[in-house]
Enzyme design. Structure first.
Site, mmCIF file in Angstrom:
data_model
loop_
_atom_site.group_PDB
_atom_site.id
_atom_site.type_symbol
_atom_site.label_atom_id
_atom_site.label_comp_id
_atom_site.label_asym_id
_atom_site.label_seq_id
_atom_site.Cartn_x
_atom_site.Cartn_y
_atom_site.Cartn_z
ATOM 1 N N ARG A 199 4.094 56.426 35.656
ATOM 2 C CA ARG A 199 4.773 55.129 35.696
ATOM 3 C C ARG A 199 6.286 55.247 35.820
ATOM 4 N NH1 ARG A 199 3.620 53.108 29.462
ATOM 5 N NH2 ARG A 199 5.279 54.321 28.524
ATOM 6 N N MET A 220 -3.837 56.437 33.223
ATOM 7 C CA MET A 220 -3.596 55.243 32.390
ATOM 8 C C MET A 220 -4.369 54.017 32.891
ATOM 9 S SD MET A 220 0.393 55.182 31.311
ATOM 10 C CE MET A 220 0.953 55.947 29.794
ATOM 11 N N GLY A 221 -4.303 52.972 32.116
ATOM 12 C CA GLY A 221 -5.004 51.730 32.453
ATOM 13 C C GLY A 221 -5.919 51.415 31.292
ATOM 14 N N ASP A 230 -0.823 48.707 35.377
ATOM 15 C CA ASP A 230 -2.275 48.547 35.203
ATOM 16 C C ASP A 230 -2.907 47.643 36.270
ATOM 17 O OD1 ASP A 230 -1.929 50.111 33.031
ATOM 18 O OD2 ASP A 230 -2.666 48.691 31.550
ATOM 19 N N GLU A 265 -8.085 56.440 30.794
ATOM 20 C CA GLU A 265 -7.836 56.572 29.345
ATOM 21 C C GLU A 265 -8.652 55.553 28.546
ATOM 22 O OE1 GLU A 265 -3.728 55.519 28.476
ATOM 23 O OE2 GLU A 265 -4.022 53.464 29.149
HETATM 24 O O1 F6P Z 1 1.814 48.816 30.314
HETATM 25 C C1 F6P Z 1 0.561 49.357 30.502
HETATM 26 C C2 F6P Z 1 0.498 50.770 30.020
HETATM 27 O O2 F6P Z 1 1.235 51.611 30.821
HETATM 28 C C3 F6P Z 1 -0.963 51.238 29.887
HETATM 29 O O3 F6P Z 1 -1.454 51.769 31.058
HETATM 30 C C4 F6P Z 1 -0.884 52.215 28.749
HETATM 31 O O4 F6P Z 1 -2.101 52.281 28.055
HETATM 32 C C5 F6P Z 1 0.160 51.614 27.886
HETATM 33 O O5 F6P Z 1 1.024 50.900 28.721
HETATM 34 C C6 F6P Z 1 0.962 52.615 27.104
HETATM 35 O O6 F6P Z 1 1.920 51.927 26.408
HETATM 36 P P1 F6P Z 1 3.064 52.568 25.527
HETATM 37 O O7 F6P Z 1 4.011 53.234 26.444
HETATM 38 O O8 F6P Z 1 3.664 51.402 24.843
HETATM 39 O O9 F6P Z 1 2.391 53.535 24.627
#
Ligand code: F6P
Length: 418
Positions: free
Chosen positions: A302, A189-190, A145, A246
């Site tokens: 990611r 994401m973010g 993020d 998002e």
């Molecule tokens: O760590 C940040 C992140 O990748 C965000 O961008 C995203 O909203 C969130 O994690 C998603 O998390 P998880 O994989 O725990 O659902």
């Protein structure tokens, strides 16, 4: 000689194991650290005493490189907030952690994580000082993020940004083949910060004319204005491509795709997001009525080890090794940060920050880096982002795929009880 413990926490990144590798390599080189342990699933692994030996797992230098090229936490992760040490529940947990540290004779603890995980670093470092234990606790930042304050950027972000910009470039090619009106919405994401979504603009630096619209969470989102923006783009081109975070919210603060989400929250109280692309897709279908598709990059952005930024990987490794050097020099309750010295040539300094100034805080995109209409980024963003995605990584392969390095998770008994 004391032993070292390291753990990983929060959401995965493609470069997080490079920080683990850098820290472990530095520890092995040091004459002051004896055993090198890893806790499985972050702080929860310390509470459950799921601790493994790391030193014995790397027989060749190539093993470290293979680990660095493996996305997501090799040690597993958690989203767990340590309670206040003054509370009854907190006291018991902190005592439990201290007992484990004593049992494994830990003198150095490294936690690789985001802003929530730095809260753990902060609380633990204060606790050990209060009880008079010389256990040094250091934070090693990571998050796709890129929302940590104090540091120019965060390890893991550059690789995610490289994936997003490359995927966007390829989507642009695909979307331009038909001679019909279409809208393509890419959800990125973010949670609260738009850095990742901004990276979708980078194809414009290599001649692409899209995405034409970019919406970040820093600016309130108006669905009616969005439809007008799309209609404007469609006057100029057949294919409108949109990048949307998002985490975009309406003016009243609620997430745009609230109804699409489960309403569930993680241990840090963060809502599980995703679904805004689908929501906008339906909106365009109902109100504009042309061909429309939404693409959610989701976890691919990611964990794409085939498209890491070499800059990111190198910085992640260096920051891990610097953390160990600083702990050996006596630092505790600190977090590694990066300061940008120049853009051309791209140069950074690795330094130290006060972990209390990072824990639970967020660094958002400055409003001046977003255009007035709130549907694009400005030139400063390109300058900032471009160096971070530079360089390719010649990762090891097997059967034509990236070859990942998996740790043996057999638990290690405390020293002296082997
Ligand atoms: O760590 C940040 C992140 O990748 C965000 O961008 C995203 O909203 C969130 O994690 C998603 O998390 P998880 O994989 O725990 O659902």
């Amino acid at each position: 000689m004391k032993n070292m413990l390291i753990a990983q926490s929060g959401g995965p990144t493609a470069a997080i194991n490079a920080s683990l590798s850098g820290a472990v390599q530095e520890a092995i080189r040091s004459r002051e650290i004896d055993r090198v342990y890893g806790a499985l699933n972050g702080i929860q692994g310390i509470l459950k005493r799921t601790i493994i030996d790391l030193k014995s797992q790397f027989s060749r230098q190539e093993d470290f490189f293979a680990l660095e090229c493996t996305p997501a936490m090799a040690l597993g992760s958690c989203r767990f907030r340590l309670p206040d040490p003054e509370s009854a529940e907190g006291r018991a947990l902190f005592e439990n952690i201290l007992e484990t540290f004593r049992l494994y004779d830990i003198g150095y603890f490294f936690y690789i994580g985001g802003n929530d995980s730095m809260d753990t670093v902060y609380k633990l470092s204060l606790f050990f000082q209060e009880v008079g234990e010389d256990i040094r606790v250091m934070g090693i930042p990571k998050t796709i993020d890129n929302d940590l304050p104090l540091t120019d950027h965060t390890p893991g972000f550059g690789s995610a940004a490289k994936f997003i910009s490359t995927a966007m470039l390829e989507i642009i090619r695909d979307c331009n083949v038909y001679d019909t009106h279409s809208v393509t919405i890419v959800e990125i994401m973010g949670r609260h910060a738009g850095w990742l979504t901004a990276a979708a603009a980078l194809p414009r630096t290599v001649g692409a004319r899209a995405p034409q619209l970019i919406y970040l969470p820093e600016v309130p989102f108006d669905p009616e204005q969005f439809l007008k923006d799309v209609a404007e783009v469609q006057k100029i081109t057949q294919n409108c491509i949109v990048a949307v975070s998002e985490g975009v919210r309406l003016a009243n603060g609620s997430f745009v795709a609230e109804d699409f989400q489960s309403g569930l929250v993680d241990a840090f109280g963060h809502r599980y997001l995703s679904g805004v692309g689908k929501y906008l897709e339906n909106l365009v279908r109902d109100r504009i009525g042309c061909k429309v598709r939404s693409i959610e990059l989701n976890v691919l952005q990611r964990c794409s080890s085939h498209l890491m930024s070499a800059t990111d990987l190198n910085e992640a490794r260096r920051i891990g090794s610097h953390a160990v050097r600083h702990a050996l020099a006596g630092d505790t309750g600190r977090v590694m940060v990066m300061e940008r010295v120049s853009n051309r040539p791209y140069l950074i300094n690795i330094g130290l920050g006060d972990v209390s100034r990072i824990a639970n805080r967020e660094q958002l995109v400055p409003r001046e880096w977003i255009n007035k209409a709130g549907n694009d980024v400005t030139g400063e963003m390109f300058e900032y982002l471009l160096p971070l995605i530079e360089g390719e990584v010649a990762y090891p392969t097997l059967n034509g795929m990236p070859q990942h390095f998996l740790l043996n998770t057999e638990l290690a008994p405390p020293p002296g009880r082997e």
